[in-house]
Scaffold this motif. Sequence first.
Motif, PDB file in Angstrom:
ATOM      1  N   GLY A  30       0.826  -1.202   0.000  1.00 61.09           N
ATOM      2  CA  GLY A  30       0.000   0.000   0.000  1.00 61.09           C
ATOM      3  C   GLY A  30       0.859   1.250   0.000  1.00 61.09           C
ATOM      4  N   GLY A  31       0.200   2.379  -0.028  1.00 57.07           N
ATOM      5  CA  GLY A  31       0.905   3.646  -0.069  1.00 57.07           C
ATOM      6  C   GLY A  31       1.168   4.213   1.318  1.00 57.07           C
ATOM      7  N   SER A  32       1.369   5.530   1.384  1.00 59.71           N
ATOM      8  CA  SER A  32       1.707   6.194   2.649  1.00 59.71           C
ATOM      9  C   SER A  32       0.582   6.078   3.665  1.00 59.71           C
ATOM     10  N   LEU A  33      -0.676   6.096   3.207  1.00 63.75           N
ATOM     11  CA  LEU A  33      -1.805   5.973   4.137  1.00 63.75           C
ATOM     12  C   LEU A  33      -1.777   4.625   4.838  1.00 63.75           C
ATOM     13  N   PHE A  34      -1.457   3.572   4.099  1.00 58.17           N
ATOM     14  CA  PHE A  34      -1.371   2.235   4.696  1.00 58.17           C
ATOM     15  C   PHE A  34      -0.328   2.222   5.810  1.00 58.17           C
ATOM     16  N   TRP A  35       0.872   2.729   5.524  1.00 56.29           N
ATOM     17  CA  TRP A  35       1.937   2.696   6.516  1.00 56.29           C
ATOM     18  C   TRP A  35       1.626   3.589   7.709  1.00 56.29           C
ATOM     19  N   LEU A  36       0.968   4.720   7.468  1.00 53.99           N
ATOM     20  CA  LEU A  36       0.582   5.595   8.573  1.00 53.99           C
ATOM     21  C   LEU A  36      -0.395   4.890   9.508  1.00 53.99           C
ATOM     22  N   MET A  37      -1.390   4.227   8.937  1.00 56.29           N
ATOM     23  CA  MET A  37      -2.400   3.544   9.752  1.00 56.29           C
ATOM     24  C   MET A  37      -1.789   2.357  10.496  1.00 56.29           C
ATOM     25  N   PHE A  38      -0.963   1.586   9.822  1.00 55.55           N
ATOM     26  CA  PHE A  38      -0.400   0.391  10.463  1.00 55.55           C
ATOM     27  C   PHE A  38       0.636   0.759  11.522  1.00 55.55           C
ATOM     28  N   ALA A  39       1.640   1.555  11.137  1.00 57.12           N
ATOM     29  CA  ALA A  39       2.705   1.911  12.091  1.00 57.12           C
ATOM     30  C   ALA A  39       2.148   2.748  13.233  1.00 57.12           C
ATOM     31  N   GLY A  40       1.219   3.666  12.919  1.00 54.63           N
ATOM     32  CA  GLY A  40       0.615   4.484  13.976  1.00 54.63           C
ATOM     33  C   GLY A  40      -0.160   3.633  14.949  1.00 54.63           C
ATOM     34  N   GLY A  41      -0.935   2.670  14.451  1.00 51.38           N
ATOM     35  CA  GLY A  41      -1.709   1.799  15.336  1.00 51.38           C
ATOM     36  C   GLY A  41      -0.813   0.963  16.233  1.00 51.38           C
ATOM     37  N   VAL A  42       0.264   0.402  15.671  1.00 52.84           N
ATOM     38  CA  VAL A  42       1.176  -0.417  16.472  1.00 52.84           C
ATOM     39  C   VAL A  42       1.882   0.428  17.528  1.00 52.84           C
ATOM     40  N   THR A  43       2.271   1.657  17.179  1.00 55.35           N
ATOM     41  CA  THR A  43       2.952   2.538  18.135  1.00 55.35           C
ATOM     42  C   THR A  43       2.034   2.880  19.306  1.00 55.35           C
ATOM     43  N   LEU A  44       0.812   3.289  19.004  1.00 52.02           N
ATOM     44  CA  LEU A  44      -0.136   3.615  20.063  1.00 52.02           C
ATOM     45  C   LEU A  44      -0.458   2.397  20.914  1.00 52.02           C
ATOM     46  N   CYS A  45      -0.557   1.238  20.283  1.00 52.73           N
ATOM     47  CA  CYS A  45      -0.825   0.001  21.019  1.00 52.73           C
ATOM     48  C   CYS A  45       0.294  -0.287  22.018  1.00 52.73           C
ATOM     49  N   ASN A  46       1.543  -0.176  21.579  1.00 54.13           N
ATOM     50  CA  ASN A  46       2.670  -0.425  22.481  1.00 54.13           C
ATOM     51  C   ASN A  46       2.761   0.622  23.579  1.00 54.13           C
ATOM     52  N   THR A 101      -5.530  -3.478   9.097  1.00 53.00           N
ATOM     53  CA  THR A 101      -4.946  -2.708   8.004  1.00 53.00           C
ATOM     54  C   THR A 101      -3.859  -3.507   7.289  1.00 53.00           C
ATOM     55  N   PHE A 102      -2.992  -4.145   8.074  1.00 53.44           N
ATOM     56  CA  PHE A 102      -1.891  -4.905   7.471  1.00 53.44           C
ATOM     57  C   PHE A 102      -2.426  -6.117   6.711  1.00 53.44           C
ATOM     58  N   MET A 103      -3.487  -6.694   7.220  1.00 54.57           N
ATOM     59  CA  MET A 103      -4.055  -7.879   6.592  1.00 54.57           C
ATOM     60  C   MET A 103      -4.532  -7.573   5.173  1.00 54.57           C
ATOM     61  N   PHE A 104      -5.243  -6.466   5.017  1.00 55.71           N
ATOM     62  CA  PHE A 104      -5.703  -6.080   3.687  1.00 55.71           C
ATOM     63  C   PHE A 104      -4.516  -5.792   2.765  1.00 55.71           C
ATOM     64  N   GLY A 105      -3.480  -5.163   3.321  1.00 52.93           N
ATOM     65  CA  GLY A 105      -2.296  -4.870   2.512  1.00 52.93           C
ATOM     66  C   GLY A 105      -1.573  -6.132   2.061  1.00 52.93           C
ATOM     67  N   SER A 106      -1.481  -7.123   2.942  1.00 52.06           N
ATOM     68  CA  SER A 106      -0.773  -8.355   2.582  1.00 52.06           C
ATOM     69  C   SER A 106      -1.514  -9.119   1.493  1.00 52.06           C
ATOM     70  N   ILE A 107      -2.857  -9.125   1.550  1.00 54.92           N
ATOM     71  CA  ILE A 107      -3.637  -9.781   0.492  1.00 54.92           C
ATOM     72  C   ILE A 107      -3.418  -9.057  -0.838  1.00 54.92           C
ATOM     73  N   ARG A 108      -3.378  -7.731  -0.779  1.00 58.78           N
ATOM     74  CA  ARG A 108      -3.154  -6.941  -1.990  1.00 58.78           C
ATOM     75  C   ARG A 108      -1.778  -7.266  -2.583  1.00 58.78           C
TER      76      ARG A 108
END
Length: 1600
Positions: free
Chosen positions: A1020-1036, A1087-1094
């Motif tokens: 995916g593009g920048s939006l994908f990485w923002l959503m995935f990395a941002g979610g993991v950071t906030l989760c941790n 988010t990552f799941m949809f990206g990996s299928i793509r």
Amino acid sequence: MNPVMASVFLDTLLIPAYVATLSAILLTLHLVFTSGPLKKIIACILHRGNNAVDLEDNSAEPIPLHQPLGAGVVYGVKERIRLMCGSTIFLYKFLRLLGCLALVGLTTTTLVLDTGKHENNRSIVFQMNKRQSTDDEFLHPEWLQISVLLAYVYMSLLALIAIVGPWRWGRVANRHLVTTLLIVFTVFAYRDVWPLCTFTEDPKDGAEGYLLWCKLAVLGLTALAVPLLIPRPYIPVDPKNPMVEPNPEQVTPILSLTMFSFLNPLISKAYGMAHLSPDELPPLCDYDYTSNLVKQSFKNLDTFSGAKRQHLFFGLMRTFRREYIALVIMVILRVISTFASPVGINQLLQYIERNGEGAYVRPWVWIAWLFLGPFVGSVAFQWYIFLATGTLVRVEGIITQLVFEHALRIRMKAATSVKNGETESTTAITPETVYDVDNEEHGDRGDADDTLRASAHSVTSDSSKAKGKDTGASVSGNGSTGTMADSETSDKGDNLVGKLNNMVTTDLNNITDGRDFLLLVLFSPCIIGLAVWFLYSILGWSALVGMVVMFLGFPLPGYIAKLIQTVQVERMKRTDARVQVVTEIMNVLRMIKLFGWEAKMNARLYEKREDELKYIFKRQVLELFNVNFNHLIPILTMIATYSTYRIIMKEQLNASTVFSSMAVFDILKDQLLVAFYLIPTCIQAKVSLDRVTEFLQEIELLDEYSTNPDEGIEGAVIGRPDEGDVIGFCDATFAWSEDLQGYFTSSQTNFRLRIENELFFKRGCFNLIIGPTGSGKTSLLMALLGEMHFLPSGPTSSFNLPRSGGVAYAAQEAWVQNETIKDNIIFGSAFDEERYKKVVYQCGLERDLALFEAGDNTEVGEKGLTLSGGQKARITLARAIYSMAEIVLLDDVLAALDVHTSRWIVDKCFQGDLVQGRTVLLVTHNVAMANPVADFVVSMCRDGRIASRGTVEDAFAKSTRLVKETAQENEAIEKAEEDMDANKPDDKVKIGDGKLTVAEEIAEGHVGWNALRLYLFNLGGSLFWLMFAGGVTLCNFCGTVQTWWLGYWASQYDKKFASEVQVSYYLTVYTLLLLLTVILYFFAYTTFMFGSIRASRNIHQKLIEAVTGTTLRWLDTTPAARVIARCTQDIRAVDGPLSHDLSWLCEMTITLLVKLGAVVSFTPIFVFPGIAVGALGNWCGQIYIKAQLAVKREMSNARSPVLSHFGAAVAGLVSIRAYGKQNSFKIESMTRIDRYTRVARSFYNLNRWVSIRIDALGGLFAAALAAWLIYGQELSNASNMGFSLNMAVGFSSMILWWVRVLNDFEVGSNSLERIQDYVSIEQEPKPTDDGIPPAYWPSSGQLKVENLSARYSADGPKVLEGLSFNIKAGERVGVVGRTGSGKSSLTLSLLRCIYTDGTVYYDSIPTSSVNLDILRRSITIIPQIPELLSGTLRHNLDPFDEHDDATLNDALRSAGLFSLQRDESEVKITLDSPISSGGGNLSVGQRQILALARAMVRGSKLLILDEATSAIVIQATLRNELKGDVTLITVAHRLQTIMDADKIMVLDAGRITEFDSPKELLKKKDGMLKSLVDESGDKDNLLAQLLRLVQYDELEPNLK
């Protein structure tokens, strides 16, 4: 007993004496039991002979050299050093002897200086006087010292024996010495070192002063340093074959082995090289050699080697019992060490909370424990993995060899299977098929009929033991015909070759993945039990409440796991379906390209891919829910536990309770995840073990290996009786399977070979076996070779083929290995240059070898890629002639040769000196050609019976049909292979070293950015990485805050009264933080799941489009194995492990940074140690990855040759058994397995090297932080300290996993590299809008060629030059020429399959302006060996369902198929008849007929036949059934097939030398066509054919 005396005997200082006494007793018993007389007595008692009992293994004892006369002390020392395997070992043992003597001296000094430490502290003189007055008795302390002194004297004696004693006694003494010294050291460490770790105790022997510490130092040197640092002697597994250079693993010191330091040279070498080649790796340990493993294991696994009939699991456990005992010990150590951190944190925080009051153990001990505990656990766990992976690699080798050797015993039969109208692939395991699918579900065939051929290709075998299973008969082409079908009740068709491939790939991987079942049955229960005990000890019964909540939550993940398993089963079915399509497309990709089917086949494959991705997505969703629930359960457990502890039990929370219990809860959570992972893995391993066990015990074997021979006929001789030189049968019946009852459907009959009375072939003569197609000629040879099941019909039934003088066999479908031409001919025999040259000459190979630059050193490639069909046939014949075998069996070797070459073989070879005196059995249709050499002729009927025996005239008298076929010169046989001119060597780009196949490139260094970009950008593009990395950071971040919040909550009880702390408030905030963590995690991974299928979809599509769009030249130089591997194994890596590793890598990177940030926020000074530890860990990881990547790449490449050899051997199984070459193939299999094992052991050991070092780094970081918090700051805030320690321990434990996951991702990215390499391969021009011709095109078959030149590569030599000609619509043109003249190149250039210059006009439009797919769909080519798809006949004629059955049946009728199927024939081929992969169950002639029918269905205006006119039926169809507007171009190697053409084009060296009607060309006195006619040896028939079309008087003057 006196209490004082009793206390003396219980004194710990007497333990050394006790141990020494026990050792001496054991040594004495050992000496007695290994003495010669006693051994003889025991042997006599057991009735096993003098040598039956060997209580001492001396097999590995070095042989002393004979001492020269006058040799002195120096020679003796050198000889002793040699026997000890080196001077280093000798020096260490000598140092240990000095240490023992030093201990004797120090203890004596202590005894002399001992003051007794009595109550009155008297002088030594006074005590001596007292001793004299009491009968000179020693005091108790002195007796204790004397006992220690005697123990040291005994140890010194053992040390001396270890140096100067006999070799075997030195080994025994050494073991006793090491054990005794270690126990003594432990005793003194407990007495004098442990008290220093406490606040309240003092060393028990402290009065000795400096002598005590001297003794401890010497004892540490002898008991610890020497055993840990002394190199181990090399003891070969097989003393008769010791290794020249032992693997460092076998001789390295114990400390080096424990820390895996013996890999340091390999790591350094890899770091300094661009790429580490296999030769740079350490040599294989001799206990890892497959030959030694076979000796060790087959007695427990292989029933033919003496093993019991038992499940494979128990055989493996018996074989590796020592390894698994060691694994159990390692697991127990790991369990104990797992709780090191929780215990250490608990004790340190208690020390802070109480300000050190009442402490027993000093805090530095717990600080050291934070390092040593996990480190010891790491060592234990790494050794567990070291032993497990070593076992894994050995099991891979053992099972591969076991399956291979068992495959050499099985009966081979051809089979197809169709269920409910659906098609099933029966792809044969071939050298290029490295991945296949095991078709689990097959069903009824209805009333479909098969014509099956006994060949080395596309074959299966079935279990005769399992009822209701598919048990096939066989078999025919041009030699024997039988029918085979599934039972109507069958639910499983056995595609044996697919199963064999699956067994040594998928099943073997599943079995080795299940090696960690100990973690499930031992580690998990122990961990959970200890965790509950630990929690109960600090939290009371509230811990049990938490456990109840945890167990109540188990069913939910269990239910989800069940759903995952269901989805996985469905997903694997979809994966199997896609892989089946991929495999078939790749195996017939050349045909697909020639027909212009790329787009449609791609669309079909994309359909399968989407279906597969749908289930991959379902599984990922379920796994996401599973992970969240597995995360929630420990959270709910913690909430329930802490709430109960505080609210119900009214206990006060504190930092030591909270943070130590949290660490244990984390352990429990991790263990649950491991358990849920291991359960399906172990189940899968059991299923695969069951499958292999069933194969080993239930598969149908040849009669000579059968454990249940037919004993129904008393007196019947089964197999090969000792009948001297007799070759033949007596009242014998043969079938293709043991289990025949209920096997055939009502529309099919069972083919049986029946020999009534006696049939004995003449020794030393030429025996001819003839008969119509389907009569069982090939079956006759197969029966002689023991390949068919013998059904005795009476007491006199027997058959015999003497093997003592050797047997050679040439199969009808030529089988060659992927070796040089020379190696294929010699086939393991001794090389005789004179004989070899004769064979090459007599088999007509001299000209062919001259066409290859490398001559007979040319590699033939997989399945003989570089050879034509005729060349393969003659090489197979040459192999049989070159062998020294007295009996030679030849199965229709003339079928693949033209008349000229056949005549050469008959004249030069069959009548040559190399065949004189040998017994030859030749199956042939070419009766007229072979008649001159025939001494004895056997003629067969269609029902598998003998029609006549004697002479050719006898055969003619019995069969008018045979007379007719012979009169018509029936040298064009239905099952003809490719001819000599099929694939011209001249048409290929000649390569000097004889290698056509391009070596597979191995990338160097780290994975390139292009490969990573292929995956990262498709996620995916920048939006994908923002959503995935941002979610993991906030989760941790939320996870870290919740840990701090618990500590903050606990700290409130130190500042306030318990009643003032609002439990509901803190509990609510804690719960909300936990829920927020789960929600953020779910969001990020969705988010990552949809990206990996793509990414999976896009990468697969790019790969398939690149491969199907490439050039034919690239396909020629690239084995299909590599392409299939990219589309299966590498795509599978992208779908699963790669996406998983990337998500983990991102998550763990963020988690590490967050934890380090948390530590630094409370202890800012530790930002520098944290960065240093991270940098060191990264540096270790980079060094490791450099070596690991190289080894991983080599490991991938080392596995393929094992599978290739496996596939090639199964493909040529009949030939291998006929020659009796099973042992040589077993040895070659072992050699290839050894190469793989060498790389695989290094690969797994490198993992251990980095793991143990990074674990040590992490432990140091946690211990250093604890020391700073204890000694570097005031003991003020236990909560903050606990939080920091918790984060530090988490950070340190994750460094290793981060490096491992980074490595796994980079190693997995090797699949991305391999895919990227294929995405960027050379491509044919892509379709464009401008390349679409008018809708009416082509309206005619007119062809105009202007100045056409062609070459196979952009910079290669021209194979066609300056061709110009014009062919009118509807004309029939024959193309002839000598070998290498460019005939086949012309057909490829018309289809733009090779590089061309000039212009080709097809129906007035230049073909260069037309899209390739449209051009190729408008032209139909029938190659020499047509390729068919697996499935029904309908699927082959109309793959995309574009025509109705009436059209298809008309095409079959016009092509002449139905005219072959007589009412009395057993062969019935209909539109619903199943076709095996490649058409393996049809004869070559039948395949050509179907290919012609397919061409007629396509309705092309231009039809090109590349020597596809060998069948008489096809010739009639071409003359009578083709429409008048169809232009026909026939590339002919038999002049007979094109003498009635309108025009004949004669090519020579890529140029047109003649192009006119046959009539005009034959008028030329020096014309090339006329010379070809004169040389053919068939001149009269050719002229007779031509005279039917023209007036003889026009030609007579020029023909005389």
